[in-house]
Write an enzyme that holds these catalytic residues in place. Sequence first.
Site, mmCIF file in Angstrom:
data_model
loop_
_atom_site.group_PDB
_atom_site.id
_atom_site.type_symbol
_atom_site.label_atom_id
_atom_site.label_comp_id
_atom_site.label_asym_id
_atom_site.label_seq_id
_atom_site.Cartn_x
_atom_site.Cartn_y
_atom_site.Cartn_z
ATOM 1 N N TYR A 1 -24.826 -13.606 49.897
ATOM 2 C CA TYR A 1 -24.184 -14.537 50.840
ATOM 3 C C TYR A 1 -23.253 -13.747 51.743
ATOM 4 O O TYR A 1 -22.837 -12.626 51.400
ATOM 5 C CB TYR A 1 -23.396 -15.632 50.097
ATOM 6 C CG TYR A 1 -22.235 -15.106 49.276
ATOM 7 C CD1 TYR A 1 -20.974 -14.888 49.845
ATOM 8 C CD2 TYR A 1 -22.385 -14.814 47.922
ATOM 9 C CE1 TYR A 1 -19.912 -14.402 49.100
ATOM 10 C CE2 TYR A 1 -21.335 -14.318 47.170
ATOM 11 C CZ TYR A 1 -20.097 -14.116 47.766
ATOM 12 O OH TYR A 1 -19.044 -13.637 47.030
ATOM 13 N N TYR B 1 -19.704 -12.886 33.847
ATOM 14 C CA TYR B 1 -19.924 -14.169 34.526
ATOM 15 C C TYR B 1 -21.366 -14.590 34.258
ATOM 16 O O TYR B 1 -22.294 -13.871 34.624
ATOM 17 C CB TYR B 1 -19.666 -14.022 36.030
ATOM 18 C CG TYR B 1 -19.645 -15.334 36.793
ATOM 19 C CD1 TYR B 1 -19.392 -16.548 36.160
ATOM 20 C CD2 TYR B 1 -19.863 -15.364 38.173
ATOM 21 C CE1 TYR B 1 -19.350 -17.741 36.872
ATOM 22 C CE2 TYR B 1 -19.824 -16.556 38.896
ATOM 23 C CZ TYR B 1 -19.572 -17.742 38.235
ATOM 24 O OH TYR B 1 -19.539 -18.933 38.935
ATOM 25 N N HIS C 1 -14.760 -18.344 34.266
ATOM 26 C CA HIS C 1 -15.018 -19.766 34.517
ATOM 27 C C HIS C 1 -15.616 -20.485 33.303
ATOM 28 O O HIS C 1 -16.574 -21.261 33.423
ATOM 29 C CB HIS C 1 -15.922 -19.916 35.745
ATOM 30 C CG HIS C 1 -15.473 -19.076 36.923
ATOM 31 N ND1 HIS C 1 -14.139 -18.788 37.155
ATOM 32 C CD2 HIS C 1 -16.165 -18.452 37.909
ATOM 33 C CE1 HIS C 1 -14.047 -18.019 38.235
ATOM 34 N NE2 HIS C 1 -15.251 -17.806 38.715
ATOM 35 N N ARG D 1 -16.773 -5.848 36.213
ATOM 36 C CA ARG D 1 -17.392 -7.162 36.110
ATOM 37 C C ARG D 1 -18.904 -7.009 35.988
ATOM 38 O O ARG D 1 -19.517 -6.290 36.781
ATOM 39 C CB ARG D 1 -17.064 -7.962 37.361
ATOM 40 C CG ARG D 1 -17.392 -9.437 37.270
ATOM 41 C CD ARG D 1 -17.087 -10.111 38.594
ATOM 42 N NE ARG D 1 -16.942 -11.546 38.444
ATOM 43 C CZ ARG D 1 -17.059 -12.407 39.450
ATOM 44 N NH1 ARG D 1 -17.292 -11.951 40.683
ATOM 45 N NH2 ARG D 1 -16.929 -13.696 39.260
ATOM 46 N N CYS E 1 -8.905 -14.158 41.629
ATOM 47 C CA CYS E 1 -8.996 -14.417 43.068
ATOM 48 C C CYS E 1 -9.735 -13.232 43.683
ATOM 49 O O CYS E 1 -9.999 -12.232 43.004
ATOM 50 C CB CYS E 1 -7.613 -14.610 43.676
ATOM 51 S SG CYS E 1 -6.449 -13.313 43.257
ATOM 52 N N HIS E 2 -10.093 -13.379 44.944
ATOM 53 C CA HIS E 2 -10.889 -12.350 45.617
ATOM 54 C C HIS E 2 -10.305 -12.038 46.987
ATOM 55 O O HIS E 2 -9.542 -12.829 47.545
ATOM 56 C CB HIS E 2 -12.330 -12.840 45.861
ATOM 57 C CG HIS E 2 -13.021 -13.425 44.676
ATOM 58 N ND1 HIS E 2 -13.582 -12.666 43.683
ATOM 59 C CD2 HIS E 2 -13.266 -14.720 44.330
ATOM 60 C CE1 HIS E 2 -14.153 -13.453 42.781
ATOM 61 N NE2 HIS E 2 -13.961 -14.708 43.138
ATOM 62 N N ASP F 1 -9.249 -18.789 41.978
ATOM 63 C CA ASP F 1 -10.576 -18.440 42.510
ATOM 64 C C ASP F 1 -10.589 -18.453 44.046
ATOM 65 O O ASP F 1 -11.662 -18.473 44.660
ATOM 66 C CB ASP F 1 -11.695 -19.336 41.972
ATOM 67 C CG ASP F 1 -13.073 -18.785 42.298
ATOM 68 O OD1 ASP F 1 -13.219 -17.549 42.300
ATOM 69 O OD2 ASP F 1 -13.998 -19.560 42.581
#
Length: 306
Positions: free
Chosen positions: A51, A159, A183, A126, A34-35, A259
């Site tokens: 974004y 990722y 994912h 990450r 999660c973020h 997520d």
Amino acid sequence: MTTDFEKTPGWLDWYADPSRPRFRLPEGAVDAHCHVFGPGAAFPYAPERKYTPCDASKDQLFALRDHLGFTRNVIVQATCHGADNRALADALRASKGMARGVATVRPDVSDEELRELHEAGVRGVRFNFVKRLVDAAPRQDLLDVVERIAPLGWHVVVYFEAPDLPDLCDFFLSIPVPLVVDHMGRPDVTKDPDGPEFEAFLNFLRARPDIWCKVTCPERLTVDGPPALDGEREAYRDVVPFARRVVEEFPDRVLWGTDWPHPNLTDHMPDDGLLVDFVPHIAPTPELRHKLLVDNPTRLYWPDAD
Ligand SMILES: O=C(O)c1cc(C(=O)O)oc(=O)c1
């Protein structure tokens, strides 16, 4: 709270009033992906971001954790914060040990910053290879980061999208710390789960016993749903065979998370309660569910917990 940031046009905000899952999460369950986003007024989004999200604060994350029935969180640095881990570290500290983190760092990160991140609860970094999210970092920079974090006992979260795995695979296998795949390596779920592309992904997982896999994000991977909305408890059926194959072959190194707050979805925003009801479809027995939700994430992120 006001913020100077304007969301990316078409941005879908997280689901405000999630249902309570019908599937009761086991005691000690971890939301392992999660973020937090900002809030932008306190923790500005990074200039190099691709974004601009809606805000999603630590308090809102912890409220969701309690509502869904999770005990702990693993908070993953979102690309909209670049290598500025302040929002992440703030959330980790506020969790009082109930959250661990995965950060983004550059090779010139100081020893002191690494020490502080570790003390806040960071246990991994990450590396992102999804082109719409980041500009590619030179592989040597990433290997330099690995050298810096290896002494702390951290792992590397990767990722990437399925078509890029052939090019990345040897590089990944050269990284001398445990790997965690985000994912499920983003399979194309219109393809055969027994076909060559997913088999190549499974072969990658088979290559080393310390490669973990998040069987997350059916809401991103699905092509024909149905979405986890309006009481739907059989959501994302097209993703199930892929996730289930991974859970059944690698029961001791799979992880699951919501997520939340689901950056960059364009089709729909899932009801997180119904998303939790997806879990029994991919982990069909209580034993598999306990490993996926409790034993595995606890072993990776809270190895000293009893
Ligand atoms: O697919 C995505 O857009 C996405 C983005 C991010 C991030 O921006 O960090 O994290 C995720 O787990 C997934």
